[in-house]
Design a protein around this motif. Sequence first.
Motif, PDB file in Angstrom:
ATOM      1  N   ASP A  73       0.862  -1.180   0.000  1.00 31.67           N
ATOM      2  CA  ASP A  73       0.000   0.000   0.000  1.00 31.67           C
ATOM      3  C   ASP A  73       0.904   1.238   0.000  1.00 31.67           C
ATOM      4  O   ASP A  73       1.586   1.514   0.977  1.00 31.67           O
ATOM      5  CB  ASP A  73      -0.904  -0.014   1.240  1.00 31.67           C
ATOM      6  N   THR A  74       0.919   1.948  -1.103  1.00 32.07           N
ATOM      7  CA  THR A  74       1.877   3.060  -1.263  1.00 32.07           C
ATOM      8  C   THR A  74       1.284   4.421  -0.918  1.00 32.07           C
ATOM      9  O   THR A  74       1.859   5.455  -1.231  1.00 32.07           O
ATOM     10  CB  THR A  74       2.367   3.113  -2.728  1.00 32.07           C
ATOM     11  N   THR A  75       0.137   4.420  -0.255  1.00 33.32           N
ATOM     12  CA  THR A  75      -0.533   5.694   0.051  1.00 33.32           C
ATOM     13  C   THR A  75       0.383   6.647   0.824  1.00 33.32           C
ATOM     14  O   THR A  75       0.499   7.821   0.496  1.00 33.32           O
ATOM     15  CB  THR A  75      -1.833   5.453   0.849  1.00 33.32           C
ATOM     16  N   GLU A  76       1.050   6.116   1.845  1.00 30.65           N
ATOM     17  CA  GLU A  76       1.935   6.964   2.665  1.00 30.65           C
ATOM     18  C   GLU A  76       3.341   6.921   2.072  1.00 30.65           C
ATOM     19  O   GLU A  76       4.258   6.290   2.619  1.00 30.65           O
ATOM     20  CB  GLU A  76       1.951   6.470   4.125  1.00 30.65           C
ATOM     21  N   PHE A  77       3.506   7.627   0.957  1.00 32.44           N
ATOM     22  CA  PHE A  77       4.780   7.503   0.236  1.00 32.44           C
ATOM     23  C   PHE A  77       5.956   8.139   0.993  1.00 32.44           C
ATOM     24  O   PHE A  77       7.115   7.822   0.747  1.00 32.44           O
ATOM     25  CB  PHE A  77       4.687   8.070  -1.185  1.00 32.44           C
ATOM     26  N   MET A  78       5.624   9.048   1.923  1.00 32.42           N
ATOM     27  CA  MET A  78       6.698   9.665   2.713  1.00 32.42           C
ATOM     28  C   MET A  78       7.393   8.627   3.585  1.00 32.42           C
ATOM     29  O   MET A  78       8.552   8.799   3.995  1.00 32.42           O
ATOM     30  CB  MET A  78       6.126  10.781   3.607  1.00 32.42           C
ATOM     31  N   ASN A  79       6.683   7.528   3.881  1.00 28.29           N
ATOM     32  CA  ASN A  79       7.243   6.489   4.746  1.00 28.29           C
ATOM     33  C   ASN A  79       7.998   5.417   3.976  1.00 28.29           C
ATOM     34  O   ASN A  79       8.518   4.488   4.571  1.00 28.29           O
ATOM     35  CB  ASN A  79       6.122   5.826   5.566  1.00 28.29           C
ATOM     36  N   ILE A  80       8.040   5.563   2.675  1.00 26.64           N
ATOM     37  CA  ILE A  80       8.762   4.588   1.839  1.00 26.64           C
ATOM     38  C   ILE A  80      10.201   5.067   1.689  1.00 26.64           C
ATOM     39  O   ILE A  80      10.452   6.160   1.170  1.00 26.64           O
ATOM     40  CB  ILE A  80       8.090   4.416   0.466  1.00 26.64           C
ATOM     41  N   LEU A 106       4.359   7.405  -7.541  1.00 28.54           N
ATOM     42  CA  LEU A 106       3.269   7.069  -6.635  1.00 28.54           C
ATOM     43  C   LEU A 106       2.204   8.160  -6.715  1.00 28.54           C
ATOM     44  O   LEU A 106       2.380   9.176  -7.368  1.00 28.54           O
ATOM     45  CB  LEU A 106       3.831   6.932  -5.218  1.00 28.54           C
ATOM     46  N   VAL A 107       1.111   7.904  -6.025  1.00 26.63           N
ATOM     47  CA  VAL A 107      -0.019   8.828  -6.140  1.00 26.63           C
ATOM     48  C   VAL A 107       0.141  10.007  -5.198  1.00 26.63           C
ATOM     49  O   VAL A 107       0.246   9.822  -3.973  1.00 26.63           O
ATOM     50  CB  VAL A 107      -1.347   8.090  -5.863  1.00 26.63           C
ATOM     51  N   PHE A 108       0.165  11.172  -5.794  1.00 28.22           N
ATOM     52  CA  PHE A 108       0.247  12.408  -5.016  1.00 28.22           C
ATOM     53  C   PHE A 108      -0.700  13.403  -5.682  1.00 28.22           C
ATOM     54  O   PHE A 108      -0.417  13.920  -6.751  1.00 28.22           O
ATOM     55  CB  PHE A 108       1.693  12.919  -5.021  1.00 28.22           C
ATOM     56  N   HIS A 109      -1.840  13.650  -5.063  1.00 25.81           N
ATOM     57  CA  HIS A 109      -2.822  14.572  -5.623  1.00 25.81           C
ATOM     58  C   HIS A 109      -2.472  15.983  -5.208  1.00 25.81           C
ATOM     59  O   HIS A 109      -2.835  16.449  -4.133  1.00 25.81           O
ATOM     60  CB  HIS A 109      -4.229  14.214  -5.136  1.00 25.81           C
ATOM     61  N   ASN A 148      -4.363   2.679  -5.433  1.00 28.57           N
ATOM     62  CA  ASN A 148      -3.571   3.772  -6.017  1.00 28.57           C
ATOM     63  C   ASN A 148      -3.027   3.367  -7.380  1.00 28.57           C
ATOM     64  O   ASN A 148      -2.528   2.251  -7.550  1.00 28.57           O
ATOM     65  CB  ASN A 148      -2.384   4.128  -5.110  1.00 28.57           C
ATOM     66  N   HIS A 149      -3.078   4.300  -8.322  1.00 29.89           N
ATOM     67  CA  HIS A 149      -2.541   4.050  -9.662  1.00 29.89           C
ATOM     68  C   HIS A 149      -1.045   4.368  -9.671  1.00 29.89           C
ATOM     69  O   HIS A 149      -0.651   5.527  -9.640  1.00 29.89           O
ATOM     70  CB  HIS A 149      -3.243   4.933 -10.692  1.00 29.89           C
TER      71      HIS A 149
END
Lengths: 273, 322
Positions: free
Chosen positions: B27-34, B84-87, B133-134
């Motif tokens: 789940d890549t929603t929290e990309f800051m944590n990757i 990654l998804v960043f709106h 996420n796309h």
Amino acid sequence: MSRKQKILLIVLLTFGVSFLHFTTRHQPVLHLIHRELYLIPVILCSYWFGKKWGLTMCAIVAMLFLPWTFMDTMGAGLRYHALNVIELLVFFLIAYFVGFYHDARVSHFASLVTAPEVPTRTVMDHGRNLLLCIYNSPNVLKAAKYVVDTFAGQKGTAVTVLGIVREPSFDLFSTKEEWENAKKKSQSEISGLTEQTQNILLEGGFPKGSFQIKTSHIFEKSVALKIMEEQKQFHYDTIVIGGTKMSKAQEFLFGNVAVKLVREAGCPIITVN
Amino acid sequence: MTEAELREKIKEYTHFAPRGQLSIITDTTEFMNIRPNDVLELNGTYYLVRGDEKEERFDLEGEPKFWVKRAVDLATGDPKIIKLVFHESFTMHLGGEEILCYRSPQKEARVLEMVKGDPAFMQGTTVIDTAGNHIRIIDKIRGNSYYEFLQRLNVDHETYFHQYLPNILKQVMSCMEAINKLHQIGEVHGDIRNDHIFIHRNNGKHIWIDFDFKYNWSENHFGVDLFGLGNILLFTAGKGLYSPREVAAWGPEGERIASDLRLEDMSLFIRHRIMNLKKIFPYIPQRLNNILLFFSCGAEVFYETAEELLEDIKECEEELVR
């Protein structure tokens, strides 16, 4: 001869003839001739200035002529005075008809100068079938008022009010809900404007049956193109749109519906700013 | 793949054995944590994260783009860029005009699909992670940006103009043709810049990257893209961008040129940018200069499509080759 010169001439003639007329009271033949000479300033005044001034001149002459006639010839018979009155009446008639001729001439020339070209199509044909476009221009309602002011009095004018709703792209929103809300907002803006336009037309005297309301949704399409498609399909005589004042930079980046239509539409475009 | 297999692959492709427990993210929603050395599992394929991409602009070390990860495909060893998804929505300022822009993952995914196999555009695929996420997985292009290439060309302008420009212009035209194709299928690039064209190290192909921007347009769908194309043409013709101050700093001749510049010679959007290059370089053909002037304050009509612009440039190309 200028107007002032003409007036001066008439005044001088009047005084000249009066002088001659009054100084030859005791020379009947000359007196009679001089009396007839009053016709000259009367005719000139009528010819140059029209009926009103000709009759006024006649009245002045009568005031100069008649009192002396009665004073000098108190002993003369009724026939003599009647003949003088008839003479004056003839002066008035001459002044009237010469003045009438002047007035008719002047109005004829005036009508030739201001007469519109005889159109090959009547004005009614040009304005008969209108397309009034409602989109997000700040001058949409002004355009509606223009239609009322210009076309409401023309019998047989039909107006199609085309509301164009531009649906926003989903790419601009992070959730479907935001997108749906934005779509509803666009729809409601155009519906509101369309309703206001309808009220303007009704209040402006367009009968209910003389206009129709249409709504079209476009997606990723130019408003001008949509309008041109509508024109191609329904062959409106004239398209009326609210313009949008733009800087050059804005026109470059965002485009201008009115400019596009004026360049490419195949019918008259009225842009209201 | 098991963890042991993953560790082997990582060692094989990076020559580095990862320490501690592998963090496998679906789940890549929290990309800051990757973080670097995390492993992304996307649609059954594993990618080792090497770090964050940077927004490099005009030789400056840029800011990290936390939503764009440099990665290695652990199945093949190929380097990848994972977006990654960043709106993000923001206002772009162009010459006093405000344009609402949006970073749109679904737009980039759609365009990637449309341009699959077209060598003029970066290639990639879109996968959907466990949170929906796309994610765009882009093939990394080995090469430099067009901006870097032109800046590094160490020749004077006149030599550049007569010897290099005809071929360079050909390549730029192919880039513009690619944009035109994109426009014809109803899409826009959204962020046309000199550093968004990459030149492949091996075959010299010019490739467009980064088309995730979408802007809110009204009547002209392509206005912002056309502005970008105009800038690229200006950069190409001038081998750089010039301001009156820069020109005046050249000396007495530069001061004379700068004093002759008028508002009509300047960019419609960036008032200190000279569009009338013929005033600086008199050997520039009038036809090419006229094209540039359609983007200046003196212009009364503007290009509406990339096709119009290309037609005019094609006529100049013939003149340059002669």
